[in-house]
Write a protein that holds these residues in place. Structure first.
Motif, PDB file in Angstrom:
ATOM      1  N   ALA A 278      15.435  24.487  -8.141  1.00 17.89           N
ATOM      2  CA  ALA A 278      16.069  23.568  -7.191  1.00 17.89           C
ATOM      3  C   ALA A 278      15.163  23.318  -5.984  1.00 17.89           C
ATOM      4  CB  ALA A 278      17.415  24.140  -6.738  1.00 17.89           C
ATOM      5  N   ARG A 279      14.535  24.410  -5.477  1.00 20.57           N
ATOM      6  CA  ARG A 279      13.639  24.255  -4.338  1.00 20.57           C
ATOM      7  C   ARG A 279      12.450  23.374  -4.702  1.00 20.57           C
ATOM      8  NH1 ARG A 279       9.076  25.850  -2.375  1.00 20.57           N
ATOM      9  NH2 ARG A 279       8.589  26.994  -4.272  1.00 20.57           N
ATOM     10  N   GLN A 280      11.888  23.628  -5.904  1.00 15.83           N
ATOM     11  CA  GLN A 280      10.739  22.844  -6.337  1.00 15.83           C
ATOM     12  C   GLN A 280      11.117  21.378  -6.544  1.00 15.83           C
ATOM     13  OE1 GLN A 280       7.702  23.688  -6.384  1.00 15.83           O
ATOM     14  NE2 GLN A 280       6.929  21.755  -7.179  1.00 15.83           N
ATOM     15  N   ALA A 281      12.328  21.191  -7.126  1.00 18.79           N
ATOM     16  CA  ALA A 281      12.771  19.810  -7.333  1.00 18.79           C
ATOM     17  C   ALA A 281      12.934  19.095  -5.996  1.00 18.79           C
ATOM     18  CB  ALA A 281      14.092  19.793  -8.102  1.00 18.79           C
ATOM     19  N   ALA A 282      13.492  19.830  -5.036  1.00 16.31           N
ATOM     20  CA  ALA A 282      13.656  19.240  -3.708  1.00 16.31           C
ATOM     21  C   ALA A 282      12.290  18.938  -3.094  1.00 16.31           C
ATOM     22  CB  ALA A 282      14.453  20.180  -2.809  1.00 16.31           C
ATOM     23  N   ALA A 283      11.345  19.907  -3.274  1.00 17.39           N
ATOM     24  CA  ALA A 283      10.005  19.693  -2.733  1.00 17.39           C
ATOM     25  C   ALA A 283       9.326  18.503  -3.408  1.00 17.39           C
ATOM     26  CB  ALA A 283       9.164  20.960  -2.903  1.00 17.39           C
ATOM     27  N   GLU A 284       9.466  18.414  -4.730  1.00 22.84           N
ATOM     28  CA  GLU A 284       8.865  17.303  -5.458  1.00 22.84           C
ATOM     29  C   GLU A 284       9.483  15.971  -5.048  1.00 22.84           C
ATOM     30  OE1 GLU A 284       9.261  18.307  -9.531  1.00 22.84           O
ATOM     31  OE2 GLU A 284       7.609  19.758  -9.533  1.00 22.84           O
ATOM     32  N   GLU A 285      10.829  15.997  -4.863  1.00 18.74           N
ATOM     33  CA  GLU A 285      11.504  14.769  -4.445  1.00 18.74           C
ATOM     34  C   GLU A 285      11.036  14.349  -3.054  1.00 18.74           C
ATOM     35  OE1 GLU A 285      13.960  11.455  -4.373  1.00 18.74           O
ATOM     36  OE2 GLU A 285      13.230  12.721  -6.022  1.00 18.74           O
ATOM     37  N   ALA A 286      10.879  15.354  -2.164  1.00 21.40           N
ATOM     38  CA  ALA A 286      10.397  15.048  -0.822  1.00 21.40           C
ATOM     39  C   ALA A 286       8.974  14.500  -0.887  1.00 21.40           C
ATOM     40  CB  ALA A 286      10.447  16.301   0.051  1.00 21.40           C
ATOM     41  N   ALA A 287       8.142  15.133  -1.770  1.00 20.71           N
ATOM     42  CA  ALA A 287       6.768  14.661  -1.917  1.00 20.71           C
ATOM     43  C   ALA A 287       6.742  13.244  -2.489  1.00 20.71           C
ATOM     44  CB  ALA A 287       5.980  15.614  -2.813  1.00 20.71           C
ATOM     45  N   ARG A 288       7.641  13.020  -3.451  1.00 22.37           N
ATOM     46  CA  ARG A 288       7.704  11.679  -4.054  1.00 22.37           C
ATOM     47  C   ARG A 288       8.113  10.631  -3.015  1.00 22.37           C
ATOM     48  NH1 ARG A 288      11.026   8.137  -5.686  1.00 22.37           N
ATOM     49  NH2 ARG A 288      12.823   9.390  -5.069  1.00 22.37           N
ATOM     50  N   GLN A 289       9.132  10.992  -2.230  1.00 20.69           N
ATOM     51  CA  GLN A 289       9.588  10.062  -1.201  1.00 20.69           C
ATOM     52  C   GLN A 289       8.496   9.815  -0.153  1.00 20.69           C
ATOM     53  OE1 GLN A 289      13.222  11.622   0.386  1.00 20.69           O
ATOM     54  NE2 GLN A 289      14.382  11.282  -1.518  1.00 20.69           N
ATOM     55  N   GLN A 290       7.778  10.909   0.196  1.00 20.53           N
ATOM     56  CA  GLN A 290       6.688  10.749   1.169  1.00 20.53           C
ATOM     57  C   GLN A 290       5.588   9.865   0.592  1.00 20.53           C
ATOM     58  OE1 GLN A 290       4.994  14.424   2.447  1.00 20.53           O
ATOM     59  NE2 GLN A 290       3.486  13.459   3.822  1.00 20.53           N
ATOM     60  N   ALA A 291       5.252  10.114  -0.710  1.00 23.19           N
ATOM     61  CA  ALA A 291       4.214   9.299  -1.345  1.00 23.19           C
ATOM     62  C   ALA A 291       4.648   7.840  -1.426  1.00 23.19           C
ATOM     63  CB  ALA A 291       3.905   9.848  -2.735  1.00 23.19           C
ATOM     64  N   ALA A 292       5.937   7.644  -1.744  1.00 18.20           N
ATOM     65  CA  ALA A 292       6.448   6.266  -1.820  1.00 18.20           C
ATOM     66  C   ALA A 292       6.380   5.600  -0.461  1.00 18.20           C
ATOM     67  CB  ALA A 292       7.878   6.270  -2.348  1.00 18.20           C
ATOM     68  N   ALA A 293       6.738   6.380   0.576  1.00 18.33           N
ATOM     69  CA  ALA A 293       6.681   5.810   1.930  1.00 18.33           C
ATOM     70  C   ALA A 293       5.243   5.492   2.315  1.00 18.33           C
ATOM     71  CB  ALA A 293       7.295   6.798   2.931  1.00 18.33           C
ATOM     72  N   GLU A 294       4.318   6.415   1.977  1.00 17.58           N
ATOM     73  CA  GLU A 294       2.910   6.180   2.278  1.00 17.58           C
ATOM     74  C   GLU A 294       2.388   4.960   1.520  1.00 17.58           C
ATOM     75  OE1 GLU A 294       0.996   9.811   1.324  1.00 17.58           O
ATOM     76  OE2 GLU A 294       1.622  10.840   3.169  1.00 17.58           O
ATOM     77  N   GLU A 295       2.820   4.840   0.234  1.00 17.41           N
ATOM     78  CA  GLU A 295       2.389   3.700  -0.571  1.00 17.41           C
ATOM     79  C   GLU A 295       2.934   2.398   0.007  1.00 17.41           C
ATOM     80  OE1 GLU A 295       0.555   1.463  -3.557  1.00 17.41           O
ATOM     81  OE2 GLU A 295       0.232   3.499  -2.782  1.00 17.41           O
ATOM     82  N   ALA A 296       4.201   2.435   0.428  1.00 23.68           N
ATOM     83  CA  ALA A 296       4.805   1.236   1.026  1.00 23.68           C
ATOM     84  C   ALA A 296       4.065   0.861   2.311  1.00 23.68           C
ATOM     85  CB  ALA A 296       6.289   1.475   1.307  1.00 23.68           C
ATOM     86  N   ALA A 297       3.748   1.901   3.106  1.00 25.68           N
ATOM     87  CA  ALA A 297       3.017   1.639   4.351  1.00 25.68           C
ATOM     88  C   ALA A 297       1.625   1.071   4.056  1.00 25.68           C
ATOM     89  CB  ALA A 297       2.900   2.916   5.178  1.00 25.68           C
ATOM     90  N   ARG A 298       0.982   1.651   3.020  1.00 24.01           N
ATOM     91  CA  ARG A 298      -0.350   1.167   2.644  1.00 24.01           C
ATOM     92  C   ARG A 298      -0.286  -0.283   2.178  1.00 24.01           C
ATOM     93  NH1 ARG A 298      -3.195  -0.053  -1.400  1.00 24.01           N
ATOM     94  NH2 ARG A 298      -1.501   0.404  -2.842  1.00 24.01           N
ATOM     95  N   GLN A 299       0.706  -0.585   1.323  1.00 21.89           N
ATOM     96  CA  GLN A 299       0.841  -1.949   0.821  1.00 21.89           C
ATOM     97  C   GLN A 299       1.137  -2.930   1.962  1.00 21.89           C
ATOM     98  OE1 GLN A 299       3.762  -1.885  -2.266  1.00 21.89           O
ATOM     99  NE2 GLN A 299       2.445  -0.716  -3.709  1.00 21.89           N
ATOM    100  N   GLN A 300       2.005  -2.448   2.917  1.00 19.84           N
ATOM    101  CA  GLN A 300       2.325  -3.303   4.052  1.00 19.84           C
ATOM    102  C   GLN A 300       1.070  -3.549   4.898  1.00 19.84           C
ATOM    103  OE1 GLN A 300       5.434  -1.833   6.515  1.00 19.84           O
ATOM    104  NE2 GLN A 300       5.377  -3.566   7.960  1.00 19.84           N
ATOM    105  N   ALA A 301       0.291  -2.479   5.084  1.00 23.99           N
ATOM    106  CA  ALA A 301      -0.953  -2.635   5.864  1.00 23.99           C
ATOM    107  C   ALA A 301      -1.930  -3.554   5.151  1.00 23.99           C
ATOM    108  CB  ALA A 301      -1.574  -1.258   6.107  1.00 23.99           C
ATOM    109  N   ALA A 302      -2.001  -3.403   3.813  1.00 21.32           N
ATOM    110  CA  ALA A 302      -2.896  -4.257   3.039  1.00 21.32           C
ATOM    111  C   ALA A 302      -2.458  -5.717   3.129  1.00 21.32           C
ATOM    112  CB  ALA A 302      -2.934  -3.791   1.579  1.00 21.32           C
TER     113      ALA A 302
END
Length: 502
Positions: A278-302
Motif C-alpha cells: 500500500a505504501r509503495q502503491a501510494a508512493a508510485e501514485e504520488a510519483a506518477r502524479q508528480q511526473a504527470a504534473a511535470e510533464e504537463a508543465a513541460r508541455q505548457q512551457a514548450a
C-alpha cells in the motif's frame, strides 16, 4: 494384550510427532500440520484419560485387597493368640493333672495307713472277744461278779468291761469312717484327674483346629499378596505409560505452539507486505502524479515557447517586408544593403528557432530519462563491477541491526526491500531507483533456478526479498522480532523469482 496395543499406539504417536517440522514452505502446510498435531494431541489425551481410568480401577482393587489383607492379618493374629492361650491352658491342665496325681498318690498312702489302723483295731478287738469267750464266757462274768469285794467294785468292773467294749466299737467305726473318707477322696481325685485329662484332650483338639485355621489364613494371605503384587506391577506399568503419553502430549503441545508462532509470523509478514504494498502503491501514485504534473508543465512551457517563437518569427517577417518597400522606393543604390539585412535577420531567426527546438528536445529527453530511473523500470546494473561475494560481505556487516517497516537506514532500521536496494546501490551493483519487493522480480537478469543462483543474487518471495549468500542461505531484513539476519535457508519460503545484478 491391551497393554501391548497401548504401547504400540504411543510408539507410533511419538514417531509421527517427530516427523513434524517446525517450519514449512507455505501457510497451508503449517495449518495442515497443526491440525494433525492437534488431532494427535487429542488422541494422546484420550489415551492418558483411558490409562488413568484403568490405573484408578487397579488402585481401587489394590485398596480393597489391602483391606482384606488387614482383615486376614487380624484373624491370623487372633488365631495365634488363641493358639497361645490354648497352649497355656494345656500347660495348666498338665500341671493340674500332675498336682492331682500327687494328691492321689498322697491320698492312696493315707488310705493304706487308715486301712492298716482299722485292720489292727479290728484284730485287737477280736483278740479280746476271743479271750473272753475262751476263758468262760458267762461264767467268767459270774466269777467277776462273785469275786467283787463290794457293789462298787462290781460296778466298776462292769463299767470297765462296758467301756472297753464301747471303745473298741467306737474306734472300729471311726477307722471304718476314715477308710471310707480316704477312699472317697481318692475316687474324687481320680475323677478330677480324668476330667482334667478330658479338658486337656479338648484343648489339644482345639489347638489343632486353630493351627489348621492359621495355616489356611496364611495360605490366603500368601495368595492375596501375590495378587496384590501383580496388581501393583500393572499399576506401575500404567503409570509408566501415562508418563510417556504425558511427555508425548507436552511435546505435541510445544509443537503446536511453535506452529502457531510460525502462523503468527506469517500473518505479521502478510500484514507488513500489505502495508508495504500500500505504501509503495501510494508512493508510485504520488510519483506518477508528480511526473504527470511535470510533464504537463513541460508541455505548457514548450507550447508557450513555441508561441513565443512563432510570434517572434511573425514580427521578424513583418519588419523585413517594411524594409524591402522602403528600399525599393529609395532607389537601387540601397537595394543590396536591404537585401543583406533581410538575410541576416532570417538567419538569426532560423538559428534561434533551431536552438530552441534542440533545447526542448534535450529537456524532454532528460525528463523522460529521470522518470524512467525513478520508477526502477529499467534498473541499470553493475556500474562498478561489484562481485557477488563482496555484496554478501557488505550485507553481513549489518546483521543484528533492527528492522523497521518503511525504514531506509542500514544502522537505525530498514525493511527488506530497502535493505536489498541499499546493499546493491552501495556496492555499485545497482544504480536505479528504489523499488518494492515485488518490483525486484522484474529487474536485473533472470536466473532459472536456485541451483543456478550465485552469491549476490536477489531472491524474491511473496511480500519479501533477500540476498543469496551462494551457500544455500540468505541475508535479509527478516522482521521486527529478528532484525537483519543471516540464519535462514533460501528455501524457507516459496521462491517466486531470482534476479542477478553482477
Amino acid at each position: 494384550m491391551k497393554k501391548r496395543v497401548v504401547c504400540a499406539f504411543l510408539g507410533l504417536a511419538m514417531m509421527v510427532s517427530q516427523s513434524f517440522t517446525v517450519f514449512a514452505d507455505t501457510e497451508s502446510d503449517i495449518r495442515q500440520q497443526k491440525a494433525q498435531a492437534e488431532s494427535q494431541l487429542s488422541q494422546t489425551n484420550d489415551t492418558i484419560a483411558s490409562l488413568s481410568e484403568q490405573q484408578q480401577q487397579i488402585q481401587s482393587e489394590i485398596n480393597a485387597m489391602d483391606a482384606d489383607m488387614v482383615d486376614l492379618m487380624i484373624q491370623i493374629d487372633a488365631t495365634k493368640t488363641d493358639i497361645a492361650s490354648t497352649e497355656d491352658g494345656i500347660a495348666q491342665k498338665e500341671a493340674d493333672i500332675t498336682e492331682k496325681e500327687g494328691e492321689i498318690e498322697t491320698t492312696a498312702g493315707q488310705l493304706q495307713d487308715a486301712e492298716a489302723d482299722r485292720d489292727k483295731q479290728y484284730a485287737d478287738m477280736k483278740k479280746r472277744i476271743q479271750y473272753i469267750y475262751e476263758n468262760g464266757g458267762n461264767e467268767a462274768w459270774l466269777n467277776m461278779l462273785s469275786g467283787a469285794d463290794s457293789i462298787t467294785s462290781l460296778l466298776n468292773k462292769v463299767e470297765y468291761a462296758q467301756n472297753m467294749h464301747d471303745y473298741d466299737r467306737k474306734h472300729l467305726e471311726a477307722f471304718k469312717e476314715v477308710v471310707q473318707q480316704v477312699s472317697d477322696l481318692k475316687a474324687d481325685l481320680e475323677n478330677q484327674k480324668a476330667d482334667l485329662e478330658t479338658q486337656k484332650s479338648d484343648l489339644e483338639t482345639q489347638k489343632a483346629s486353630l493351627e489348621s485355621q492359621q495355616a489356611d489364613l496364611q495360605s490366603q494371605q500368601a495368595d492375596l499378596q501375590a495378587q496384590m503384587d501383580e496388581k501393583k506391577a500393572t499399576s506401575s506399568d500404567y503409570e509408566a505409560q501415562i508418563a510417556t503419553a504425558q511427555q508425548q502430549a507436552n511435546e505435541i503441545s510445544n509443537l503446536i505452539s511453535q506452529q502457531q508462532a510460525q502462523l503468527d509470523q506469517i500473518a505479521e509478514e502478510k500484514r507488513q507486505a500489505e502495508e508495504e504494498a500500500a505504501r509503495q502503491a501510494a508512493a508510485e501514485e504520488a510519483a506518477r502524479q508528480q511526473a504527470a504534473a511535470e510533464e504537463a508543465a513541460r508541455q505548457q512551457a514548450a507550447a508557450e515557447e513555441a508561441s513565443r517563437q512563432q510570434a517572434a518569427a511573425a514580427s521578424s517577417t513583418s519588419t523585413s517586408s517594411g524594409n524591402s518597400s522602403t528600399s525599393q522606393s529609395s532607389g537601387n543604390s540601397r537595394n543590396n544593403s536591404t537585401t543583406n539585412n533581410s538575410n541576416a535577420a532570417t538567419g538569426s531567426s532560423t538559428a534561434s528557432s533551431g536552438s530552441t527546438s534542440t533545447n526542448n528536445s534535450t529537456a524532454s529527453s532528460g525528463s523522460s530519462s529521470d522518470k524512467s530511473s525513478s520508477t526502477g523500470s529499467s534498473g541499470p546494473v553493475n556500474s562498478s563491477g561489484a562481485s557477488g561475494s563482496s555484496i554478501v560481505a557488505y550485507a553481513d556487516q549489518f546483521v543484528g541491526n533492527p528492522y523497521v517497516w518503511g525504514g531506509n537506514s542500514l544502522t537505525n532500521g530498514i525493511d527488506c526491500s530497502h535493505f536489498v536496494y541499499q546493499v546493491l546501490k552501495n556496492t555499485g551493483a545497482y544504480s536505479g531507483g528504489y523499488t518494492t519487493s515485488a518490483g525486484w522480480r522484474s529487474l536485473g537478469t533472470a536466473v532459472s533456478s536456485l541451483s543456478e543462483a550465485r552469491a549476490g543474487d536477489v531472491i524474491c518471495y511473496s511480500g519479501h526479498v533477500a540476498i543469496y549468500d551462494g551457500n544455500g542461505g540468505i541475508v535479509e531484513a527478516k522482521g521486527t522480532k529478528w532484525g537483519i539476519t543471516h540464519d535462514r535457508s533460501a528455501n524457507c519460503k516459496t521462491i517466486l523469482a531470482i534476479r542477478r545484478f553482477t
